[in-house]
Design an enzyme around this catalytic site. Sequence first.
Site, short mmCIF file in Angstrom:
data_model
loop_
_atom_site.label_atom_id
_atom_site.label_comp_id
_atom_site.label_asym_id
_atom_site.label_seq_id
_atom_site.Cartn_x
_atom_site.Cartn_y
_atom_site.Cartn_z
N VAL A 36 0.83 -1.20 0.00
CA VAL A 36 0.00 0.00 0.00
C VAL A 36 0.87 1.25 0.00
CG1 VAL A 36 -2.14 -0.81 1.02
CG2 VAL A 36 -0.25 -0.20 2.51
N CYS A 37 0.41 2.25 -0.75
CA CYS A 37 1.09 3.55 -0.76
C CYS A 37 0.72 4.24 0.55
CB CYS A 37 0.62 4.38 -1.94
SG CYS A 37 1.16 6.09 -1.84
N ILE A 38 1.71 4.49 1.41
CA ILE A 38 1.43 5.00 2.74
C ILE A 38 0.90 6.44 2.70
CG2 ILE A 38 3.84 5.67 3.16
CD1 ILE A 38 1.28 4.34 5.78
N ALA B 52 -1.04 7.72 0.36
CA ALA B 52 -2.46 7.59 0.01
C ALA B 52 -3.24 7.05 1.21
CB ALA B 52 -2.63 6.68 -1.21
N CYS B 53 -2.62 6.16 1.99
CA CYS B 53 -3.25 5.61 3.20
C CYS B 53 -3.51 6.70 4.22
CB CYS B 53 -2.33 4.58 3.86
SG CYS B 53 -2.45 2.93 3.17
#
Lengths: 98, 121, 127, 112
Positions: free
Chosen positions: C77-79, C81-82
Amino acid sequence: MTILHVQRTSAFDKNDFAQCIATIQSNDALVLIDDGCYNLTHSMFNTLKNQHPDIKIFHIDDHAQARAVKIENSQSQPIAMAQLVELTFEYDSTITWQ
Amino acid sequence: MLTSSKKIAILNASSTINEASKEALDAALIYGSYEQTTSLFFQGEGVRQLLNNQNVEIVSIKDYLKTMAALEFYDIENIYACKASLAERGLKEEFHLDNVQVLNSDDFSKALHQHQVILRF
Amino acid sequence: MRTLSVVITTPPSSYLTITAIDYITHAINAGVDVVGVFFYQDGVLNASANISIPNDEYQTHKQWQSLNQDHGIDLHVCITACEKRGLSDDLADSSSESQSNISQYFTVSGLGELVELTAKADKMVQF
Amino acid sequence: MTTVLEYNGKVIPTDKHGYLIDFTQWNEEMAPLLAKSDNMELTEAHWEIVRFVREFYLTYNTSPAIRALTKALKTKFGEDKASSRYLFRLFPDGPAKQATKYAGLPKPARCL
């Protein structure tokens, strides 16, 4: 190079299919999946057929059936998900229209 | 450094007032900073991202359009806009970047066909 | 061996995500080496540790768990974006009891991983 | 590491990593204070980069990633100062992370 166009939205709802048609070349292929199956009954589908009479067109049979979209096999070839995987590797790249 | 000869295309289809367009630019910048050959394509609503005289800060959006001028530092030199998309929307070719190549549908498509990986946002 | 990486931009509540999981499963069954899945935009919401879906509906989060646990597929996961969407692995200062609300089956990554996955795989497909 | 920045008897709001919340509140006198919280002392070589990064941000609304920074530096300062080795020697915790902090800029996105 060749592109596999994975069309996921309906032209009755969104503009993606029009862009897909503007971009597609005769050696490419089109796969209608998800709501993209609705495009089989859209007038733009005929536009595509007229522009590129020999282009390869597929749809995921389950996705069309789920939506009660009935298609002549002469319009588009029904495939299963496993064949979409194979198609991914037969073309140089993929564009997902969603 | 990664050794990959793949050419990457980021196809932008979202209007300016849409976070997807910023995230598309972020993706392009990261490919560029890893020295991957990267091109930007603007089609459909995406062409709006190129128009000048926009001021998204009025509606409290960070002006990421300014960031596009930094693309040269990321070695992203090929920026293409679809002529038909502009015409359809009655838009003039007045951009905030000076190196945009406006192509007709066929040339736009041919340029896109030069890329092994195409991500569309 | 054929290699594949996949980009997911649809949230767990979207039926489009079911199709993506179906595709990845078929790729594995076809002997394709799925080098990784990268979650971006609203796709990162799939990584929430707090997803609960009624039992009579498709269990998106359990399918991702299975792809990771049973098939060893890396889920990145792109952190950034998270964190914009309330998912973080750095909740030390918050009132939350746990340090992280990102599912243990996902790997916290950055966009750099997207570049790696692009370079590593023969094909990259977006869903 | 402290996350409180006091300047002229006032507390300047910073995030939990010590970066200014509002980059417009920054002035050059704050840079040494921000550096001090990392036990760093700014030399003229540091200042060159700090000012450059600030200027880049003001122009492009983003802090340059390390490779873009080296490329942009090359045009201005020449080859010597445009290597990531040179930058890491000045800013051991990472030039993008540290130079932006002392320049009063937001913490760069973790993934970039």
